[in-house]
Structure formats: structure tokens, C-alpha cells
Design a protein around this motif. Structure first.
Motif, PDB file in Angstrom:
ATOM      1  N   UNK A   1       0.596  -0.984   0.357  1.00  0.00           N
ATOM      2  CA  UNK A   1       0.093   0.135  -0.025  1.00  0.00           C
ATOM      3  C   UNK A   1       1.608   1.384   0.333  1.00  0.00           C
ATOM      4  N   UNK A   2      -0.059   2.690  -0.770  1.00  0.00           N
ATOM      5  CA  UNK A   2       1.132   3.225  -0.696  1.00  0.00           C
ATOM      6  C   UNK A   2       1.218   4.411   0.510  1.00  0.00           C
ATOM      7  N   UNK A   3       2.131   4.638   0.477  1.00  0.00           N
ATOM      8  CA  UNK A   3       2.069   5.684   2.028  1.00  0.00           C
ATOM      9  C   UNK A   3       2.515   7.652   1.232  1.00  0.00           C
ATOM     10  N   UNK A   4       0.901   8.012   1.896  1.00  0.00           N
ATOM     11  CA  UNK A   4       1.010   9.005   1.535  1.00  0.00           C
ATOM     12  C   UNK A   4       0.895  10.325   2.674  1.00  0.00           C
ATOM     13  N   UNK A   5       1.354  11.412   2.032  1.00  0.00           N
ATOM     14  CA  UNK A   5       0.953  12.210   3.091  1.00  0.00           C
ATOM     15  C   UNK A   5       1.333  13.862   3.262  1.00  0.00           C
ATOM     16  N   UNK A   6       0.873  14.664   3.079  1.00  0.00           N
ATOM     17  CA  UNK A   6       0.212  16.082   2.684  1.00  0.00           C
ATOM     18  C   UNK A   6       0.690  16.962   2.945  1.00  0.00           C
ATOM     19  N   UNK A   7       1.877  17.350   3.161  1.00  0.00           N
ATOM     20  CA  UNK A   7       2.607  18.746   3.773  1.00  0.00           C
ATOM     21  C   UNK A   7       1.369  19.756   4.233  1.00  0.00           C
ATOM     22  N   UNK A   8       0.136  19.915   4.336  1.00  0.00           N
ATOM     23  CA  UNK A   8      -0.415  20.766   4.994  1.00  0.00           C
ATOM     24  C   UNK A   8      -1.259  20.112   5.908  1.00  0.00           C
ATOM     25  N   UNK A   9      -1.009  18.841   6.221  1.00  0.00           N
ATOM     26  CA  UNK A   9      -1.659  17.916   7.673  1.00  0.00           C
ATOM     27  C   UNK A   9      -0.209  17.424   8.416  1.00  0.00           C
ATOM     28  N   UNK A  10       0.545  18.536   8.304  1.00  0.00           N
ATOM     29  CA  UNK A  10       1.805  17.969   9.338  1.00  0.00           C
ATOM     30  C   UNK A  10       2.341  18.816  10.276  1.00  0.00           C
ATOM     31  N   UNK A  11       2.536  18.795  11.595  1.00  0.00           N
ATOM     32  CA  UNK A  11       2.713  19.709  12.151  1.00  0.00           C
ATOM     33  C   UNK A  11       3.517  20.493  11.700  1.00  0.00           C
ATOM     34  N   UNK A  12       4.250  21.526  12.137  1.00  0.00           N
ATOM     35  CA  UNK A  12       5.778  21.887  11.490  1.00  0.00           C
ATOM     36  C   UNK A  12       6.689  22.395  12.457  1.00  0.00           C
ATOM     37  N   UNK A  13       7.853  21.872  12.793  1.00  0.00           N
ATOM     38  CA  UNK A  13       9.376  22.369  13.280  1.00  0.00           C
ATOM     39  C   UNK A  13       8.782  22.961  14.209  1.00  0.00           C
ATOM     40  N   UNK A  14       8.345  23.132  15.759  1.00  0.00           N
ATOM     41  CA  UNK A  14       8.556  24.478  15.823  1.00  0.00           C
ATOM     42  C   UNK A  14       9.824  24.839  17.164  1.00  0.00           C
ATOM     43  N   UNK A  15      11.238  24.288  17.268  1.00  0.00           N
ATOM     44  CA  UNK A  15      12.249  24.365  18.114  1.00  0.00           C
ATOM     45  C   UNK A  15      12.296  25.632  17.389  1.00  0.00           C
ATOM     46  N   UNK A  16      13.946  25.487  18.555  1.00  0.00           N
ATOM     47  CA  UNK A  16      14.380  27.310  18.531  1.00  0.00           C
ATOM     48  C   UNK A  16      15.224  27.494  17.039  1.00  0.00           C
ATOM     49  N   UNK A  17      15.256  26.632  16.541  1.00  0.00           N
ATOM     50  CA  UNK A  17      15.803  26.717  15.551  1.00  0.00           C
ATOM     51  C   UNK A  17      14.946  27.459  14.388  1.00  0.00           C
ATOM     52  N   UNK A  18      13.592  27.648  14.316  1.00  0.00           N
ATOM     53  CA  UNK A  18      12.300  27.629  13.515  1.00  0.00           C
ATOM     54  C   UNK A  18      12.125  28.925  13.271  1.00  0.00           C
ATOM     55  N   UNK A  19      12.146  29.317  11.795  1.00  0.00           N
ATOM     56  CA  UNK A  19      10.726  30.111  12.203  1.00  0.00           C
ATOM     57  C   UNK A  19       9.747  30.851  12.912  1.00  0.00           C
ATOM     58  N   UNK A  20       9.025  29.206  13.257  1.00  0.00           N
ATOM     59  CA  UNK A  20       7.766  29.816  14.019  1.00  0.00           C
ATOM     60  C   UNK A  20       7.850  29.824  15.445  1.00  0.00           C
ATOM     61  N   UNK A  21       9.133  29.491  16.015  1.00  0.00           N
ATOM     62  CA  UNK A  21       9.859  29.202  17.254  1.00  0.00           C
ATOM     63  C   UNK A  21       9.695  31.033  17.319  1.00  0.00           C
ATOM     64  N   UNK A  22      10.276  31.853  16.197  1.00  0.00           N
ATOM     65  CA  UNK A  22      10.618  33.002  15.984  1.00  0.00           C
ATOM     66  C   UNK A  22       9.417  34.035  15.939  1.00  0.00           C
ATOM     67  N   UNK A 109      -2.947  33.991   7.012  1.00  0.00           N
ATOM     68  CA  UNK A 109      -2.598  33.011   5.913  1.00  0.00           C
ATOM     69  C   UNK A 109      -3.117  31.995   7.063  1.00  0.00           C
ATOM     70  N   UNK A 110      -3.950  30.855   6.815  1.00  0.00           N
ATOM     71  CA  UNK A 110      -5.089  29.755   8.264  1.00  0.00           C
ATOM     72  C   UNK A 110      -3.904  28.496   7.955  1.00  0.00           C
ATOM     73  N   UNK A 111      -2.875  28.431   6.772  1.00  0.00           N
ATOM     74  CA  UNK A 111      -2.198  26.750   6.502  1.00  0.00           C
ATOM     75  C   UNK A 111      -0.917  27.564   7.330  1.00  0.00           C
ATOM     76  N   UNK A 112      -0.165  26.010   7.415  1.00  0.00           N
ATOM     77  CA  UNK A 112       1.693  25.781   8.031  1.00  0.00           C
ATOM     78  C   UNK A 112       2.346  26.619   6.699  1.00  0.00           C
ATOM     79  N   UNK A 113       2.181  27.365   5.146  1.00  0.00           N
ATOM     80  CA  UNK A 113       2.766  27.503   4.763  1.00  0.00           C
ATOM     81  C   UNK A 113       2.568  28.563   3.606  1.00  0.00           C
ATOM     82  N   UNK A 114       3.694  29.303   3.696  1.00  0.00           N
ATOM     83  CA  UNK A 114       3.674  31.467   3.189  1.00  0.00           C
ATOM     84  C   UNK A 114       2.585  30.696   2.458  1.00  0.00           C
ATOM     85  N   UNK A 115       1.647  32.007   2.403  1.00  0.00           N
ATOM     86  CA  UNK A 115       0.602  32.570   1.602  1.00  0.00           C
ATOM     87  C   UNK A 115       1.046  33.223   0.109  1.00  0.00           C
TER      88      UNK A 115
END
Length: 129
Positions: A1-22, A109-115
């Protein structure tokens, strides 16, 4: 069976090196970059402006109205919500929409990627478009 992941349904990294952290302290605030590509002040255009705006995750544009300009938007990538006057609606890649002169509008922007949005404004003649 294929394994498919959509980026819009994955939580982004939020460590101190990430954009989201800042950016987490800026959630819900104006968090965007705009590039004016064509402008009557810097190009041969007489009335049209063309711009490219990136709205970062959890950010928004500066809400505003153009009393003497109409505007069209085209969403190049990402997901969000648009408010035009009293109307609020979802937007996503491939959507195009119109803002009439004088209408207050703001983009979220309500998504996890830049709009990413391409927009054009044009001056309207006195007495109508």
C-alpha cells in the motif's frame, strides 16, 4: 500500500531554530513581505500597480482600503482567509478575486506554508470604474 503524506496536514517544526519559534509572539499580527513590481512612480505604467505579497503562517496583511483603486488578487500558493468588507471567505492556490474601490480588505494566512499572492491595482476614473 502506498504511503502518502500531505504537507498541509503535518505539524511544522517549532524548535528554537525554526521560523515559527521566532514568529510565535507575532501570531495574528501583520507578518508579510510585499514587493512592488510595477508602479506608476517607478515604471512606464500610468495607472496599474503589480505586486507580490508573501503572508507568513499565522500572519496577516495590513488591512486597508483604496478609495480610488480597484484590485484583483491571484493566489499562487498557500491557504488563508480573505476579508472584504463584511464578507470573510477561504482562499487557496488558484483562486482569483476582485476588490472594489473603497472596500476594506485584509488577508490572513491560516495554513502552515507561506501564502503567496500576486495582485494588481488600477486607478478608477471619477464617477466609476
Amino acid at each position: 500500500m502506498a504511503y502518502i503524506v500531505n504537507i498541509n496536514e503535518v505539524a511544522p517544526d517549532t524548535c528554537e531554530r525554526s521560523f515559527r519559534y521566532f514568529a510565535k509572539a507575532k501570531k495574528g499580527e501583520t507578518l508579510r513581505d510585499t514587493y512592488w513590481l510595477i508602479d506608476p512612480e517607478t515604471s512606464p505604467s500610468k495607472v496599474l500597480k503589480l505586486g507580490y505579497t508573501i503572508v507568513y503562517p499565522d500572519g496577516k496583511t495590513t488591512g486597508h482600503a483604496h478609495p480610488d483603486e480597484e484590485e484583483v488578487y491571484f493566489v499562487l500558493s498557500g491557504r488563508g482567509e480573505m476579508v472584504i468588507g463584511d464578507e470573510r471567505f477561504p482562499i487557496q492556490e488558484g483562486d482569483a478575486f476582485y476588490v472594489e474601490p473603497g472596500k476594506y480588505h485584509v488577508t490572513y494566512n491560516t495554513g502552515i506554508l507561506p501564502l503567496v499572492i500576486l495582485w494588481v491595482t488600477g486607478k478608477v476614473k471619477q464617477g466609476g470604474a
